[in-house]
Design a protein around this motif. Sequence first.
Motif, short mmCIF file in Angstrom:
data_model
loop_
_atom_site.label_atom_id
_atom_site.label_comp_id
_atom_site.label_asym_id
_atom_site.label_seq_id
_atom_site.Cartn_x
_atom_site.Cartn_y
_atom_site.Cartn_z
N LYS A 77 4.45 0.22 3.91
CA LYS A 77 4.53 1.67 3.75
C LYS A 77 5.49 2.33 4.75
O LYS A 77 6.14 3.31 4.43
CB LYS A 77 3.12 2.23 4.00
N CYS A 78 5.54 1.79 5.97
CA CYS A 78 6.17 2.56 7.05
C CYS A 78 7.34 1.86 7.72
O CYS A 78 7.99 2.45 8.59
CB CYS A 78 5.15 2.87 8.14
N GLU A 87 4.62 13.28 6.64
CA GLU A 87 3.55 13.12 5.63
C GLU A 87 2.37 14.00 6.01
O GLU A 87 2.25 14.46 7.14
CB GLU A 87 3.07 11.67 5.60
N LYS A 91 -3.94 12.63 3.94
CA LYS A 91 -3.50 11.80 2.83
C LYS A 91 -3.07 10.42 3.35
O LYS A 91 -3.37 9.39 2.75
CB LYS A 91 -2.30 12.51 2.17
N PHE A 92 -2.38 10.43 4.48
CA PHE A 92 -1.89 9.18 5.08
C PHE A 92 -3.07 8.30 5.50
O PHE A 92 -3.13 7.11 5.15
CB PHE A 92 -1.01 9.54 6.29
N CYS A 93 -4.01 8.89 6.24
CA CYS A 93 -5.17 8.10 6.71
C CYS A 93 -5.94 7.56 5.51
O CYS A 93 -6.40 6.41 5.52
CB CYS A 93 -6.13 8.97 7.54
N SER A 95 -4.83 6.95 2.48
CA SER A 95 -4.12 5.90 1.75
C SER A 95 -4.16 4.57 2.50
O SER A 95 -4.45 3.53 1.92
CB SER A 95 -2.71 6.43 1.45
#
Length: 419
Positions: A77-78, A87, A91-93, A95
Amino acid sequence: MDPFQYVYVIRNSKQLEFHEFADKMASKTFDYPALSKGKFPDLKENLHRIYQYLQGKPLDIISDHMMKNLQDIFEWKCSQATDWETEKMYKFCCSVMFEASFVTLYGRVPAADGHKVISEIRDKFIKFDASFPYLAANIPIELLGATKKVRKELIHHFLLQNMTKWLGGSKVVQARQDIFEKYDLLGDYDKAAHHFAFLWASVGNTIPATFWAMYYLLRHPEALAAVRDEIDRLLQSTGQKRGPTYNIHLTREQLDNLVYLESALNESLRMCSSSMNIRISQEDFVLKLEGNQEVSLRKGDWIALYPQILHMDPEVYEDPKEYKFDRYIENGKKKTTFYKAGRKLKYFLMPFGSGISMCPGRFLAMNEMKMFLFLLLAHFDVELAENKAVRLDNSRMGLGILLPDVDIAFRYKLRSLRK
Ligand code: HEM
């Protein structure tokens, strides 16, 4: 309300029961038949026995898998973030933690679109979770829009024919499967509903708790610097390099010794947890409390402990509304003695419940959140990209970790390897 009385309630687990209430609520919320004794003899006890897979040596194995899965996801992802990427933090945590937890517990979805399948399950999970407080409050699911349809779809993902395709799942989920197979009266849908309930238990609180831990660290630069310094020192002392390959390994001892990280995490749990510990009296009896006090209880009476009051008590925690990342450290070591009115408290931090209703996944949960923060801070520069206040959304008060009332943007960028 008085934390010195908690122990008298918690240790009285014969007369003050919890499972009947929890079973009723969970079976309705997750749509499986209640575990009532006659129909499914010993099912509850059998399910409880396998929580051993979340402790001791098996905990090390499952934590190692989680670490590997988290790194795979961070890499996927990163790892292109050579320049700032922005982001939304929740939502990030959500996902990262949802996918890593799912793969660790249930296994990898081998299809070419495996990530997509899991993100579809996640999106449905978020929709279902938004209705969770209403379901817990006994609102009929028929009144909750698409929730019934979404729940059915979610449960269908956990039918045996789907689960057998997933690769490398955990012992705990495998053992649950084996147990369900022994009960002829559990239909395929019922078994799937149990698996779905376990998924909810394993991520429903962990995701918001991870968010708050990250949010408070980013809001407090001195906390972020101290935690990152601790992480960098551990990497250096164990001769491990961060990036570009993501293969950091942490032993249980190393994770346990990250006192700043643990204290920062505990401090955010103190501030965002709101789980009520409920007990129901099984008979008429007199509950003896401290100092010769007594309470006469009737069969069916409820007792509720609400540790959030303790967490926010200025007599226990000075300036309780303030985030102090090192609150749980004393002389460079973990601090475990807290006082109220000059007396030492047995219970001072209770995000995972107490006694018979204590969360069996608490050690894994702590490890997961530590590993997430470890990897995030080891690999990336991270900062808030918006300056707005995020508050606790109180709509699920009493039910676990509170969600944020809004999401907030943050940015991250791969750290220079020379730093
Ligand atoms: C920050 C993360 C977590 C928090 C704050 C949390 C908190 C809790 C609490 C307070 C309870 C008791 C519920 C009640 O009193 O009604 C509970 C139960 C439970 N938790 Fe957790 N939990 C977390 C993570 C996890 C994880 C990662 C797992 C599994 C992998 C898990 C599995 C369970 C299960 C199976 C139960 C029900 C236990 C039973 O059958 O009595 N939890 N959790």
